[in-house]
Motif scaffolding. Structure first.
Motif, short mmCIF file in Angstrom:
data_model
loop_
_atom_site.label_atom_id
_atom_site.label_comp_id
_atom_site.label_asym_id
_atom_site.label_seq_id
_atom_site.Cartn_x
_atom_site.Cartn_y
_atom_site.Cartn_z
N TYR A 92 0.83 -1.21 0.00
CA TYR A 92 0.00 0.00 0.00
C TYR A 92 0.87 1.26 0.00
CZ TYR A 92 -4.54 -2.24 0.43
OH TYR A 92 -5.68 -2.95 0.17
N THR B 219 -15.73 8.77 -7.74
CA THR B 219 -15.19 7.57 -7.10
C THR B 219 -16.12 6.97 -6.05
OG1 THR B 219 -12.98 8.49 -7.45
CG2 THR B 219 -13.16 6.64 -5.96
N ILE C 201 0.36 3.78 -3.13
CA ILE C 201 -0.19 5.10 -2.82
C ILE C 201 0.82 6.21 -3.10
CG2 ILE C 201 -1.05 6.58 -0.97
CD1 ILE C 201 -2.34 4.05 0.25
N VAL D 269 -3.78 6.86 -8.08
CA VAL D 269 -3.50 5.71 -7.21
C VAL D 269 -4.17 4.46 -7.77
CG1 VAL D 269 -3.90 4.75 -4.89
CG2 VAL D 269 -3.18 7.14 -5.15
N VAL E 272 -5.37 12.44 -7.13
CA VAL E 272 -5.19 11.24 -6.32
C VAL E 272 -5.75 10.00 -7.00
CG1 VAL E 272 -7.35 11.42 -5.04
CG2 VAL E 272 -5.33 10.46 -3.93
N THR E 273 -6.61 10.18 -8.02
CA THR E 273 -7.18 9.03 -8.73
C THR E 273 -6.09 8.21 -9.42
OG1 THR E 273 -9.15 10.35 -9.08
CG2 THR E 273 -8.99 8.35 -10.36
N VAL F 59 -7.50 6.99 -0.80
CA VAL F 59 -6.35 6.29 -1.39
C VAL F 59 -6.34 4.81 -0.99
CG1 VAL F 59 -4.93 8.36 -1.61
CG2 VAL F 59 -4.79 7.02 0.50
N GLU G 70 -8.89 11.86 2.45
CA GLU G 70 -7.90 11.43 1.46
C GLU G 70 -7.31 10.07 1.83
OE1 GLU G 70 -6.77 13.38 -1.58
OE2 GLU G 70 -8.84 13.74 -1.02
N LEU H 45 -8.93 3.30 -3.43
CA LEU H 45 -8.46 3.25 -4.81
C LEU H 45 -7.34 2.23 -4.98
CD1 LEU H 45 -8.43 7.06 -5.71
CD2 LEU H 45 -9.97 5.32 -6.63
N ALA H 46 -6.41 2.20 -4.03
CA ALA H 46 -5.32 1.23 -4.12
C ALA H 46 -5.86 -0.19 -4.10
CB ALA H 46 -4.33 1.46 -2.98
N GLY I 299 1.27 6.58 -6.89
CA GLY I 299 0.05 7.14 -7.47
C GLY I 299 -0.13 8.61 -7.18
N VAL I 300 0.14 9.01 -5.93
CA VAL I 300 -0.02 10.43 -5.55
C VAL I 300 0.99 11.30 -6.29
CG1 VAL I 300 0.22 12.08 -3.67
CG2 VAL I 300 -1.04 9.95 -3.29
#
Length: 563
Positions: A24, A147, A28, A49, A46-47, A453, A449, A456-457, A31-32
């Motif tokens: 993770y 999301t 994360i 991620v 942030v999407t 994340v 957030e 999404l992860a 992705g960030v």
């Protein structure tokens, strides 16, 4: 090489806590950082991620499915609950005269998104394949860049497909990038289609600001010339006028005092009045003319101080119940909440985090400050108990089954809808049951957030194994195309209607569209072309209802049509 076996085990032993945490952390962080890269001034944020998770899952860098599912669901719950707490205080207030029209347009756009999705489904896909409609739902929420809706749909699919449903995050990922571009592009197209000049729109906003009267506090100095008021108390005058106003200072025969409800008016008295801007003419006409003096500039032993409400015992109490004037000998002339000045009407309930403007003798003002708390340090401590009490209630509410005729299974608001609705209600009415709902903006954003994340992860890692087969060998290009249609068609219908039928300012329309699609990049674009607050106001007016409808309709579509 054996000396590095521990490092190899760290990356390959999928059921260890260290491996899962490392997974993770890497997904994360990458992705960030990648999400901050801008292309033509636009970033995915942030999407990204999600995409980092898809790559990790594709190369086999993963974790046990039950662990991924738990973290995914916990992240979703935390994310939507913090959203609900944020939008709750303004959710019901957004339905003003203009707000009803804007929310109606937003709801119409959301309905059109769903209708266009079904049209694309029947035109481009084989309706006999049970996985195609769920994948189109994923496409829908990628196209509208929402999301939480993806999370709600994913959660509902677990009910319909208890043994594991299609990975709709793949379709979401296909549609999302072009969805971000499509929203901004459609906003630009509306501008040219309706022949809008930005300079004229700015001028109209400025003219509207100058003529608009609202509930912002208005301060004026008056002299009592109405003979009818001789011998009447402040309470009698207030009741007769039937308008909210506060007399913060009064000069009688050269003596300055802080009036209370029993203070008697005399002809020739001079006073400082704070009222709603819309009421100033009526109050002036009844009491007397304005004076060209300023009591605040006179050298008097009075204090004027902004006090922060941090005492939980004050939460939910109205100004009238606090008896500031009669008990403390001070007046509250305005309340600042979330950066907005509110008129201090008698029935306004105070909330932790409010700032009140208090006028009166310095020692009395200090006593009120002690009673209110006035401790910035106390506000910096998050109210963790309220958050988890709300999540507890929200989960019970979300799991409550509601049988609807014609549906294969009872409808449940689920892990997304239940906490969202409870959070909105707690954010708005929590003070009535003595729940302190205040959190700093930074604390809310941090928790939100983190939840996002994690969600999404998890979704990306789970979807990664079959993602490239779906995109390259499957219907990936169709998801991109249909997603683009889902994005732009409703905007190109609703935008001109908002302009030509309802005459909304272009910047308000741009903010409304960004709020309908809950899309920060679109709001950032709208703010960049306007120097006023119109885009942000349009966004904030429709955002609460739009977020609720996106999450709620996701579950309805899946439960009703995918079963």
């Amino acid at each position: 090489m054996e000396s590095f076996q521990w490092l190899k085990d760290l990356f390959t032993t999928t059921d260890s806590v260290a491996h899962i945490t490392l997974l993770y952390a890497i997904v994360i962080a990458i992705g960030v950082y990648l999400g901050k890269i801008k292309i033509f001034g636009i970033s995915l944020g942030v999407t990204f991620v999600l995409f980092a998770g898809i790559v990790a899952g594709h190369i086999g860098f993963t974790a046990p499915t039950d662990i991924l599912t738990f973290i995914q669901d916990f992240g979703l719950i935390l994310f939507v609950f913090m959203i609900g707490l944020q939008v709750g205080p303004g959710f019901f207030e957004s339905f003003g005269t203009q707000g009803i029209k804007l929310n109606g347009l937003a709801a119409s756009a959301i309905l059109l998104n769903i209708l266009v999705m079904f049209a694309c489904y029947y035109i481009f896909f084989d309706s006999s394949n049970p996985t195609n409609l769920p994948m189109m739902v994923g496409t829908l929420y990628g196209a509208v860049t929402n999301t939480p809706g993806l999370g709600a749909a994913n959660e509902a699919l677990n009910t319909v497909f208890p043994n594991g449903g299609p990975q709709i995050a793949s379709a979401y990922a296909c549609a999302y990038p072009l969805g971000v571009l499509g929203i901004i592009g459609a906003i630009v197209l509306i501008r040219y289609a309706c022949k809008i000049k930005l300079e004229k729109e700015e001028y109209r906003l400025k003219a509207l600001e100058e003529t608009n009267t609202n509930k912002k506090p208005f301060k004026m100095h008056l002299e009592v010339t109405n003979k009818y008021l001789e011998g009447k108390t402040l309470l009698q005058v207030h009741d007769f006028l039937n308008r909210d106003f506060v007399v913060s200072r009064l000069v009688h025969q050269g003596e300055l005092c802080i009036p209370n409800r029993d203070t008697i008016f005399h002809e020739g008295d001079q006073m400082l009045i704070v009222c709603a801007e819309a009421d100033q003419e009526a109050i002036t006409a009844f009491i007397g003319p304005k004076l060209d003096i300023d009591f605040e500039q006179q050298d008097q032993p009075l204090a004027c101080k902004r006090i922060l409400v941090t005492n939980p015992k004050i939460n939910g109490k109205t100004l009238a119940s606090m008896h500031f004037s009669s008990v403390h000998g001070v007046n509250v002339t305005r309340v600042t909440r979330h950066g907005m000045d509110l008129f201090a009407s008698a029935d306004l309930p105070l909330q932790v985090g409010d700032k009140i403007m208090v006028v009166g003798p310095e020692d009395a003002v200090d006593r009120v400050a002690n009673q209110m708390g006035n401790s910035l340090r106390r506000l910096e401590a998050p109210n963790i108990a309220t958050i988890f009490v709300g999540i507890f209630i929200g989960l019970i509410f979300g799991m409550f089954p509601l049988a609807i005729p014609g549906m294969p299974v009872p409808v449940k608001l689920g892990l997304a809808g239940g906490p969202l609705i409870i959070a909105i209600l707690i954010g708005r009415y929590g003070y009535k049951i003595h729940l302190v709902t205040y959190t700093t903006t930074s604390a809310n954003m941090m928790l939100r957030e983190i939840g996002l994340v994690l969600f999404l992860a998890s979704v990306g890692i789970k979807a990664g194994a079959g993602f490239f087969e779906t995109v390259i060998e499957g219907d990936g290009l169709l998801y991109v195309l249909t997603g683009f249609l889902i994005t732009i068609i409703p905007i190109l219908i609703i935008g001109p209607i908002a302009r030509l039928r309802y005459k909304f300012n272009y910047f308000t329309i741009a903010g409304m569209i960004a709020g309908t699609y809950t899309d920060p990049p679109a709001l950032a674009y709208a703010n960049s072309i306007c120097s006023k607050e119109a885009p942000a106001l349009g966004y904030s007016t429709v955002y609460p209802l739009s977020m609720f409808l996106r999450i709620f309709t996701a579950q309805i579509i899946v439960l009703f049509f995918c079963g």
